[in-house]
Design an enzyme around this catalytic site. Structure first.
Site, PDB file in Angstrom:
ATOM      1  CE  LYS A 106      -1.676   1.586   4.084  1.00 52.44           C
ATOM      2  NZ  LYS A 106      -1.299   2.979   4.363  1.00 52.44           N
ATOM      3  CG  ASN A 107       2.341   2.660   3.526  1.00 47.32           C
ATOM      4  OD1 ASN A 107       1.170   2.975   3.269  1.00 47.32           O
ATOM      5  ND2 ASN A 107       2.750   2.418   4.746  1.00 47.32           N
TER       6      ASN A 107
ATOM      7  CB  CYS B 249      -4.588  10.578  11.123  1.00 46.04           C
ATOM      8  SG  CYS B 249      -3.078   9.777  11.601  1.00 46.04           S
TER       9      CYS B 249
ATOM     10  NE  ARG C  22       0.806  10.305  10.056  1.00 44.20           N
ATOM     11  CZ  ARG C  22       0.356   9.298   9.297  1.00 44.20           C
ATOM     12  NH1 ARG C  22      -0.838   8.818   9.512  1.00 44.20           N
ATOM     13  NH2 ARG C  22       1.093   8.834   8.323  1.00 44.20           N
TER      14      ARG C  22
ATOM     15  CG  ASP D 210       3.417   1.373   9.486  1.00 45.39           C
ATOM     16  OD1 ASP D 210       3.619   1.608   8.282  1.00 45.39           O
ATOM     17  OD2 ASP D 210       3.181   2.263  10.323  1.00 45.39           O
TER      18      ASP D 210
ATOM     19  NE  ARG E 290      -7.064   4.715   5.376  1.00 51.23           N
ATOM     20  CZ  ARG E 290      -6.558   5.866   5.820  1.00 51.23           C
ATOM     21  NH1 ARG E 290      -6.985   6.390   6.950  1.00 51.23           N
ATOM     22  NH2 ARG E 290      -5.622   6.499   5.151  1.00 51.23           N
TER      23      ARG E 290
HETATM   24  C1  EPZ Z   1       4.578   6.792   6.220  1.00 49.40           C
HETATM   25  O1  EPZ Z   1       3.860   7.886   6.777  1.00 49.40           O
HETATM   26  C2  EPZ Z   1       3.588   5.644   6.156  1.00 49.40           C
HETATM   27  N1  EPZ Z   1       2.453   6.008   5.296  1.00 49.40           N
HETATM   28  C3  EPZ Z   1       3.093   5.303   7.563  1.00 49.40           C
HETATM   29  O2  EPZ Z   1       2.251   4.158   7.447  1.00 49.40           O
HETATM   30  C4  EPZ Z   1       4.304   4.929   8.418  1.00 49.40           C
HETATM   31  O3  EPZ Z   1       3.864   4.681   9.737  1.00 49.40           O
HETATM   32  C5  EPZ Z   1       5.306   6.097   8.417  1.00 49.40           C
HETATM   33  O4  EPZ Z   1       5.680   6.413   7.064  1.00 49.40           O
HETATM   34  C6  EPZ Z   1       6.575   5.769   9.195  1.00 49.40           C
HETATM   35  O5  EPZ Z   1       7.187   4.645   8.655  1.00 49.40           O
HETATM   36  C7  EPZ Z   1       2.609   5.982   3.960  1.00 49.40           C
HETATM   37  O6  EPZ Z   1       3.665   5.679   3.448  1.00 49.40           O
HETATM   38  C8  EPZ Z   1       1.410   6.361   3.155  1.00 49.40           C
HETATM   39  P1  EPZ Z   1       6.824  10.065   8.281  1.00 49.40           P
HETATM   40  P2  EPZ Z   1       4.530   9.364   6.780  1.00 49.40           P
HETATM   41  O7  EPZ Z   1       6.810  11.320   7.497  1.00 49.40           O
HETATM   42  O8  EPZ Z   1       5.322   9.557   5.558  1.00 49.40           O
HETATM   43  C9  EPZ Z   1       6.941  13.380  11.654  1.00 49.40           C
HETATM   44  C10 EPZ Z   1       0.316   2.895   7.768  1.00 49.40           C
HETATM   45  O9  EPZ Z   1      -0.134   2.372   8.795  1.00 49.40           O
HETATM   46  N2  EPZ Z   1       6.888  14.339  10.527  1.00 49.40           N
HETATM   47  O10 EPZ Z   1       7.970   9.122   8.109  1.00 49.40           O
HETATM   48  O11 EPZ Z   1       3.439  10.328   7.093  1.00 49.40           O
HETATM   49  C11 EPZ Z   1       5.658  12.585  11.794  1.00 49.40           C
HETATM   50  O12 EPZ Z   1       4.713  13.306  12.572  1.00 49.40           O
HETATM   51  C12 EPZ Z   1       0.874   4.305   7.836  1.00 49.40           C
HETATM   52  O13 EPZ Z   1       0.398   2.339   6.649  1.00 49.40           O
HETATM   53  C13 EPZ Z   1       7.060  15.693  10.796  1.00 49.40           C
HETATM   54  O14 EPZ Z   1       7.233  16.107  11.938  1.00 49.40           O
HETATM   55  O15 EPZ Z   1       5.491   9.257   8.037  1.00 49.40           O
HETATM   56  C14 EPZ Z   1       6.121  11.330  12.475  1.00 49.40           C
HETATM   57  O16 EPZ Z   1       6.202  11.570  13.863  1.00 49.40           O
HETATM   58  C15 EPZ Z   1       0.676   4.936   9.191  1.00 49.40           C
HETATM   59  N3  EPZ Z   1       7.011  16.577   9.753  1.00 49.40           N
HETATM   60  C16 EPZ Z   1       7.531  11.119  11.906  1.00 49.40           C
HETATM   61  O17 EPZ Z   1       7.925  12.391  11.372  1.00 49.40           O
HETATM   62  C17 EPZ Z   1       6.814  16.167   8.468  1.00 49.40           C
HETATM   63  O18 EPZ Z   1       6.802  17.009   7.547  1.00 49.40           O
HETATM   64  C18 EPZ Z   1       7.606  10.092  10.788  1.00 49.40           C
HETATM   65  O19 EPZ Z   1       6.648  10.444   9.830  1.00 49.40           O
HETATM   66  C19 EPZ Z   1       6.638  14.778   8.216  1.00 49.40           C
HETATM   67  C20 EPZ Z   1       6.689  13.889   9.261  1.00 49.40           C
END
Ligand code: EPZ
Length: 423
Positions: free
Chosen positions: A22-23, A118, A123, A309, A401
């Site tokens: 999915k991701n 969410c 996020r 995850d 999802r």
């Molecule tokens: C991706 O989300 C995945 N989703 C998430 O999977 C996964 O948990 C996550 O990466 C971490 O591996 C998809 O790929 C669609 P991040 P993403 O940016 O990209 C903070 C699932 O269950 N952050 O790596 O949104 C954020 O708040 C989902 O399939 C900022 O502060 O995750 C988090 O604490 C859930 N500023 C950390 O970084 C930003 O601009 C990691 O987030 C972006 C992120």
């Protein structure tokens, strides 16, 4: 709303096919916006998030067709009619922000609704925006939208230093950089397999990328990208989720398409807990070595560390382990919502901030529980597989999802599980 009823089960046996990630698909689909030639993705998972991304791309004027029951996404962005991603679609799925980089790189402007938080956390998308600014983008946040503009000559290559690892920000920056003038270097980049998959697809489209899978990715911008056909990488989170079914119930299950490199850190923890994982010609065979699962400590980290995850699913296994396990959730600020639901089933869990201490009990008792987010919902199903009696998981739309045919896949290895249509 539908619910799923799981009845505690004896050992499982059989084979479960693992779908495309999915991701990975959610970042590969927006890549079609970078080119005026067709991009075709095979092995795409059939999930509601993919349908949401389809609607978003179609709202921009892209042609997106789910062929062969949705396993092939045939896309073309030669005649886009808009570069504005509307709130009513974006609010359903955070990954919608991944159209921002491609739209900006190809068309020089974009308006994308801020995705909002969410259940698992605020996020923010600040790292996405800072990366695009480092390539010369001018960004203006107003009325809940990012209004983005590239310099008149288009985005310029730049140095992007991520203060923390972000999968999505790395993906947005990587896609934007493919069409920027000059060289872009992404430092402290995410190393997830989904990033590697995206880079491999972009390279087939003509992008010049080096270093994907490491913390430094270098991109030489090109004038245009062509079309391509790309197979979506296996879903390592679905893989890890179903590996836990025989771990929790006993028996032996083969996960078709699974490979160790996708789940190495996870397998190390399973081995510590007394679960054996064997590579076969078709995937990974998982069984529980004799005796009870042992308690293990888990800290979630960016890849190649233990995936956040899989934290909720691992907690379900550790609820009946021998001893006390400590799970530290380092990626998201509120990702223990499955804990109170597992406690309704008799689990002993003590949550303080980002740390959960799980003291194993002999067995869990089935109970009505509520899914709160995608991965929490499947951890409740896993717990129900080994609990005494029936567990009724409500609000299973979260599941749709990210898990294709979860009931059928688990029934296929002997689980007593069924989906009940809600009103
Ligand atoms: C991706 O989300 C995945 N989703 C998430 O999977 C996964 O948990 C996550 O990466 C971490 O591996 C998809 O790929 C669609 P991040 P993403 O940016 O990209 C903070 C699932 O269950 N952050 O790596 O949104 C954020 O708040 C989902 O399939 C900022 O502060 O995750 C988090 O604490 C859930 N500023 C950390 O970084 C930003 O601009 C990691 O987030 C972006 C992120």
């Amino acid at each position: 709303m539908d619910s799923i009823i799981v009845t505690g089960n004896g050992p499982l046996s059989g084979r479960i096919p693992i779908a495309g990630a999915k991701n990975a698909c959610l970042t590969l689909m927006p890549a079609t916006l970078l080119s005026d030639e067709p991009l075709t993705l095979t092995n795409a998972p059939r999930l509601s998030d993919i349908r949401t991304m389809t609607l978003l791309l179609q709202s921009l004027g892209a042609e997106v067709q789910g062929l062969q029951e949705g396993q092939v996404q045939a896309m073309s962005s030669h005649a886009l009619t808009s570069t504005r991603a509307e709130y009513d679609i974006v609010r359903k799925m955070r990954a919608s922000i991944l159209v921002l980089g491609p739209l900006l790189a190809r068309f020089g402007h974009a308006e994308v609704s801020l995705p909002g938080g969410c259940a698992i956390g605020a996020r923010p998308v600040d790292l996405h925006l800072r990366a695009l600014e480092a390539m010369g983008a001018e960004l203006d946040l107003r009325e809940g939208y990012v209004h983005a503009k590239a310099p008149s000559g288009g985005l310029r290559g730049g140095i992007v230093e991520f203060p923390l690892v972000s999968v999505g920000a790395t993906e947005n920056a990587l896609m934007a950089a493919t069409l920027a003038k000059g060289t872009t270097v992404l430092k402290n980049a995410a190393r997830e397999p989904e990033i590697v998959d995206l880079a491999q697809c972009l390279r087939k489209m003509g992008a010049q990328i080096d270093g994907e899978g490491t913390d430094t990715i270098e991109i030489q911008g090109v004038d245009r990208l062509g079309g391509a056909t790309h197979r979506v990488v296996t879903d390592r989170i679905e893989l890890g989720t179903y590996m836990l079914a025989p771990a929790i119930c006993g028996g032996e299950v083969e996960l078709l398409g699974g490979t160790i490199d996708l789940v190495r850190a996870f397998c190390e923890k399973l081995d510590e807990a007394g679960i054996s994982v064997e590579e076969t010609a078709d995937g990974l065979k998982v069984s529980r070595r004799n005796g009870r699962v042992k308690a293990v400590d888990v800290i979630t980290e960016p890849f190649p560390g233990f995936p956040t995850d899989l934290q909720a699913q691992m907690m379900a296994l550790l609820c009946t382990a021998e001893g006390t396990s400590v799970l530290e959730e380092k990626i998201f600020e509120n990702r223990f919502m499955h804990a109170p639901e597992l406690m309704r089933m008799g689990a002993k869990i003590d949550v303080h901030g980002g740390t959960a201490r799980v003291t194993g009990v002999d067995t869990l008792k089935g109970a009505p529980v509520m899914a709160t987010d995608l991965r929490a919902s499947v951890s409740l199903i896993l717990a129900g597989l080994a609990a005494e009696g029936d567990t009724v998981v409500n609000r299973v739309y979260h599941l749709d999802r990210g898990y294709e045919q979860v009931v059928r896949k688990l029934q296929g290895v002997g689980a007593r599980i069924e989906r009940v249509r809600g009103e």
